[in-house]
Design a protein around this motif. Structure first.
Motif, PDB file in Angstrom:
ATOM      1  N   ILE A  56      -7.840   1.616   0.444  1.00 46.38           N
ATOM      2  CA  ILE A  56      -8.078   0.963   1.535  1.00 46.38           C
ATOM      3  C   ILE A  56      -8.382   1.729   2.312  1.00 46.38           C
ATOM      4  O   ILE A  56      -7.799   1.316   3.664  1.00 46.38           O
ATOM      5  CB  ILE A  56      -7.046  -0.628   1.730  1.00 46.38           C
ATOM      6  N   LYS A  70     -12.029 -11.282  -1.252  1.00 45.09           N
ATOM      7  CA  LYS A  70     -13.624 -11.690  -1.090  1.00 45.09           C
ATOM      8  C   LYS A  70     -13.650 -12.019   0.594  1.00 45.09           C
ATOM      9  O   LYS A  70     -14.600 -12.038   0.651  1.00 45.09           O
ATOM     10  CB  LYS A  70     -14.077 -11.106  -1.968  1.00 45.09           C
ATOM     11  N   ASP A 113       0.206  -7.101  -5.709  1.00 45.32           N
ATOM     12  CA  ASP A 113      -0.521  -7.820  -4.789  1.00 45.32           C
ATOM     13  C   ASP A 113       0.374  -9.018  -5.507  1.00 45.32           C
ATOM     14  O   ASP A 113       0.982  -9.508  -6.457  1.00 45.32           O
ATOM     15  CB  ASP A 113      -1.645  -7.338  -5.333  1.00 45.32           C
ATOM     16  N   ARG A 139      -9.619   1.722   6.454  1.00 40.80           N
ATOM     17  CA  ARG A 139      -9.048   0.839   7.694  1.00 40.80           C
ATOM     18  C   ARG A 139      -7.889   1.430   8.655  1.00 40.80           C
ATOM     19  O   ARG A 139      -7.410   2.404   8.600  1.00 40.80           O
ATOM     20  CB  ARG A 139      -8.287  -0.081   6.914  1.00 40.80           C
ATOM     21  N   SER A 187     -10.131  -6.931   0.125  1.00 44.48           N
ATOM     22  CA  SER A 187     -10.055  -6.178  -0.754  1.00 44.48           C
ATOM     23  C   SER A 187      -9.395  -7.029  -2.095  1.00 44.48           C
ATOM     24  O   SER A 187     -10.581  -6.866  -3.316  1.00 44.48           O
ATOM     25  CB  SER A 187      -8.816  -5.367  -1.539  1.00 44.48           C
ATOM     26  N   THR A 188      -8.755  -8.030  -2.635  1.00 44.96           N
ATOM     27  CA  THR A 188      -8.684  -8.931  -3.166  1.00 44.96           C
ATOM     28  C   THR A 188      -9.286 -10.299  -2.417  1.00 44.96           C
ATOM     29  O   THR A 188      -9.568 -10.784  -4.078  1.00 44.96           O
ATOM     30  CB  THR A 188      -7.046  -9.062  -3.106  1.00 44.96           C
ATOM     31  N   LYS A 239      -3.003   3.376  -0.412  1.00 38.82           N
ATOM     32  CA  LYS A 239      -3.866   2.638  -2.008  1.00 38.82           C
ATOM     33  C   LYS A 239      -3.312   1.493  -1.882  1.00 38.82           C
ATOM     34  O   LYS A 239      -1.455   1.700  -2.292  1.00 38.82           O
ATOM     35  CB  LYS A 239      -3.894   3.499  -3.097  1.00 38.82           C
ATOM     36  N   ILE A 275      -6.168  -0.516  -5.462  1.00 37.25           N
ATOM     37  CA  ILE A 275      -7.163  -0.020  -4.909  1.00 37.25           C
ATOM     38  C   ILE A 275      -7.053   1.070  -2.906  1.00 37.25           C
ATOM     39  O   ILE A 275      -6.664  -0.010  -3.091  1.00 37.25           O
ATOM     40  CB  ILE A 275      -7.579  -2.087  -4.308  1.00 37.25           C
ATOM     41  N   SER A 319       0.973  -1.143  -0.182  1.00 36.36           N
ATOM     42  CA  SER A 319      -0.319  -0.048  -0.053  1.00 36.36           C
ATOM     43  C   SER A 319       1.038   1.227   0.249  1.00 36.36           C
ATOM     44  O   SER A 319       1.899   1.684   0.916  1.00 36.36           O
ATOM     45  CB  SER A 319      -0.970  -0.196   1.212  1.00 36.36           C
TER      46      SER A 319
END
Length: 721
Positions: A124, A154, A112, A127, A151-152, A108, A122, A103
């Motif tokens: 985040i 799920k 990944d 959080r 986020s990935t 963001k 993505i 991140s």
């Protein structure tokens, strides 16, 4: 009287009630302690699982961050780093984390581990843990946040991460990861040992339940709506107030049982709960079962007391008898040690005196001096040989007493040759008593599989006894036969000496020969009473049989039987006199040598090397010496030897270690040089170490010319057995 009876009944009832109440409460406490132990064990297992997950993940993230800093925060390099640390499927049974992500400082996810560089980062930033991670990045702290949907992945996860500052102290982003709550719950469920125990995990600072796990039920955080028993939530709220948060709490009662522990490092609280209904059921079951046990114990206690009382007197008598026997055995051992020390002093005294006589002989007559010198040396050699045999027998007798004696290397031996050698080597002793030796041998006697050293020891003990306990101008008859019907080798050594009674035979076999009355026998005898028990044990170890027949004043016969197993192997027939001459290096049958053979002798004692060289000085062998294991190794690497003698105990490097290095060197260079260990150590452990090193030969100290030449002949000319 009636009133007194009522009072007694009331007192008895009161005492009984007190006892029952005491037992009742005692059983309750016992059960509570057992429940506490069960909860403590499951708490430790749950705590270990959680902490191991978090600690391992924290360590990995710090490692990742160090590599990211060194990569200058290049996306491609970060992608390669994260890919290396992907979750290993093998670890799924132990760890519950998903994948690592990077991140940036805008919160963001741009890289990944599974998806690589993300084109549409993505966000985040919602959080809660990221602000803490950003503020504490310099402290390198791994922080756990509130449950969220990954986020990935799920899936519901417990998020966490560690922030990164660059070398200029500027915040550049965070490495983040998620722990799958469902897997976490299943891992905890798998580690719970008792089916009545459940585990609940809370986020301490927010008092948010994360997961609940029991033997048959799993629930976890969804949509911020906990699905847990309200009593646990109420318990947490009541025990963990904002003003006072305790690290550890236990509540154990008749109706409920909890253990609560806060893991401050990760802002996690663990609650271990024992099912209330199970507590009540187990409590009553325990009371009934313990009550029955209590009654049974009372009944049997009376029976045991009676039995103990009856046996007390017989046990006292047994103790007295044991004490008397122990005192008797101690007295016998004291007497034996007195005899042993007396005989050893005699040996040493005579050797010392004769040595002093030789060294201080100032006679001018050289011929007389040489004769005196040789005579003294013969006596010294004889006394040394007697003392050595005595020490060997004493050590073996001690091993029998401790039940640790055993056979060493077994080989096929020429029995006739061993007997001939025994007669020859004891020739001086038998000649000193003017004895006639009669030999009755079968022409063909098969080889016997035996421990050569111990087999010689059997025959030597019996033969020397026949010499020592014989009469002047007596005779000894030695018979060696092969019994075809029973496939046995039969050996008999018979003399016409002083003989023994049946009681004397029993005493001798039990090691008490010193108790036998020898007052009528005028000849001085060097005997210690430990030979026959040793002979009996060694015969039995060989699977043989010994029988002694004796008549007082008429003589003794010792008969031996040894079973031959398997195929019969016959030795080659040879002229024994020629063999003896070759062993002693005499002119009529000298050892044949095509080349001048080179022998290495490694020993830290100069006198031992001197003795070795003196023994071999008339041979055609080239002798080279070393003072320790390291010198021996260097000489082996520089010279080509035909034979190596290694003393076991040497400074700098002992013989055992040196032999291992030498063996490795020989294998590497495809060489085969026989190694002989030289030792005065009679310990079975030392002999076993030699066997483990696959060394075939060893030479016991002290050695004689005959022993050394016989061994060299055996190695260089194996065909002569």
């Amino acid at each position: 009287m009636k009133k007194f009876h009522h009072i007694s009944s009331a007192l008895f009832s009161l005492v009984l009630a007190v006892i029952v109440a005491f037992v009742f409460f005692y059983l309750i406490e016992i059960r509570k302690q057992k429940i506490h132990s069960i909860l403590s064990l499951d708490l430790v297992r749950a705590e270990r699982l959680i902490v191991d997950n978090f600690n391992h993940t924290s360590s990995l993230i710090r490692n990742i961050n160090m590599q990211i800093v060194n990569s200058s925060f290049n996306k491609n390099r970060i992608n390669q780093i994260l890919y290396k640390f992907r979750s290993n499927p093998i670890l799924v049974e132990t760890f519950s984390w998903t994948i690592f992500s990077w991140s940036d400082r805008a919160n963001k996810i741009i890289v990944d581990a599974d998806n690589g560089i993300i084109d549409n980062p993505i966000d985040i930033s919602d959080r809660d843990y990221l602000d803490f991670v950003k503020n504490k990045a310099k402290d390198n702290i791994f922080y756990i946040g509130k449950p969220v949907i990954g986020s990935t992945s799920k899936k519901w996860i417990i998020p966490g991460g560690v922030g990164v500052f660059d070398k200029r102290g500027k915040y550049r982003g965070s490495t983040v990861i998620g722990f799958e709550i469902e897997i976490f719950a299943k891992l905890i469920q798998k580690n719970i040992l008792n089916p009545n125990v459940s585990v609940t995990v809370f986020k301490t600072s927010d008092q948010i339940p994360i997961l609940f796990s029991s033997a048959n039920k799993i629930e976890y955080y969804q949509n911020y709506q906990p699905k847990f028993d309200s009593k646990i939530s109420d318990l947490i709220k009541s025990q963990f107030s904002e003003n006072e948060i305790k690290g550890y709490i236990e509540i154990i009662s008749n109706k409920k049982a909890f253990l609560i522990k806060k893991l401050s490092e990760y802002d996690i609280t663990i609650v271990v709960d024992y099912r209330s209904k199970a507590i009540e059921n187990e409590l009553w079951n325990s009371i009934w079962s313990r009550s029955i046990e209590f009654l049974i114990i009372i009944i049997f206690a009376g029976v045991i007391i009676v039995i103990i009382y009856k046996k007390e007197n017989s046990e006292k008598k047994s103790i007295i008898n044991l004490k008397e026997n122990a005192e008797k055995n101690n007295n016998e051992k004291t007497n034996l040690m007195r005899i042993i020390s007396h005989d050893l002093r005699n040996y040493i005294s005579s050797i010392y005196s004769l040595s002093d006589l030789v060294l201080n002989d100032n006679s001018n007559d050289n011929n007389d001096k040489i004769i005196s010198f040789k005579k003294c040396c013969k006596i010294i050699k004889y006394q040394s040989s007697e003392m050595l045999n005595f020490v060997h027998d004493l050590l073996d007798f001690n091993q029998i007493d401790r039940e640790v004696i055993d056979l060493n290397k077994l080989e096929y031996c020429n029995v006739k040759k061993i007997v001939e050698m025994m007669i020859y080597l004891n020739g001086n002793l038998s000649n000193s008593y003017d004895l006639k030796i009669i030999k009755v041998f079968d022409n063909k006697i098969p080889k016997l599989k035996c421990d050569r050293v111990k087999f010689k020891q059997i025959l030597d003990n019996i033969f020397t006894n026949s010499i020592k306990y014989n009469k002047e101008n007596g005779e000894i008859k030695i018979t060696v036969k092969y019994l075809k019907d029973s496939s046995q080798i039969f050996i008999e050594i018979a003399d016409n000496g002083i003989g023994m009674t049946q009681k004397d035979i029993k005493e001798a076999l039990e090691g008490n020969a010193h108790k036998i009355d020898k007052s009528e026998f005028t000849k001085k005898i060097d005997s210690h009473g430990i030979g026959l028990p040793l002979v009996k044990k060694l015969v039995e170890l060989h699977g043989g049989l010994i029988k002694i027949e004796s008549v007082k004043d008429s003589g003794t016969k010792v008969k031996l039987w040894f079973k031959i197993e398997g195929e019969l192997i016959y030795p080659e027939e040879k002229n024994f006199n020629c063999e003896i001459s070759s062993i002693l290096d005499e002119d009529d049958c000298h050892i044949k040598q095509e080349d001048r053979k080179k022998i290495l002798i490694a020993d830290d004692e100069e006198i031992n090397i001197f003795v070795f060289k003196q023994i071999l000085r008339k041979t055609n062998y080239q002798i080279i010496s070393a003072r320790n294991g390291l010198e021996a190794i260097n000489l082996v690497k520089k010279n080509k030897f035909d034979l190596i003698f290694l003393d076991i105990w040497m400074p700098e490097m002992d013989g055992l270690k040196a032999s291992k290095v030498i063996q490795d060197f020989l294998k590497q260079n495809k060489m085969n040089i026989p190694i002989v260990f030289v030792t005065a150590d009679d310990n079975l452990d030392t002999k076993q170490k030699i066997i483990d090193l696959e060394i075939k030969y060893f030479l016991d100290k002290p050695y004689t010319k005959e022993k050394i030449l016989e061994l060299i002949k055996q190695i260089f000319y194996k065909g002569q057995n």
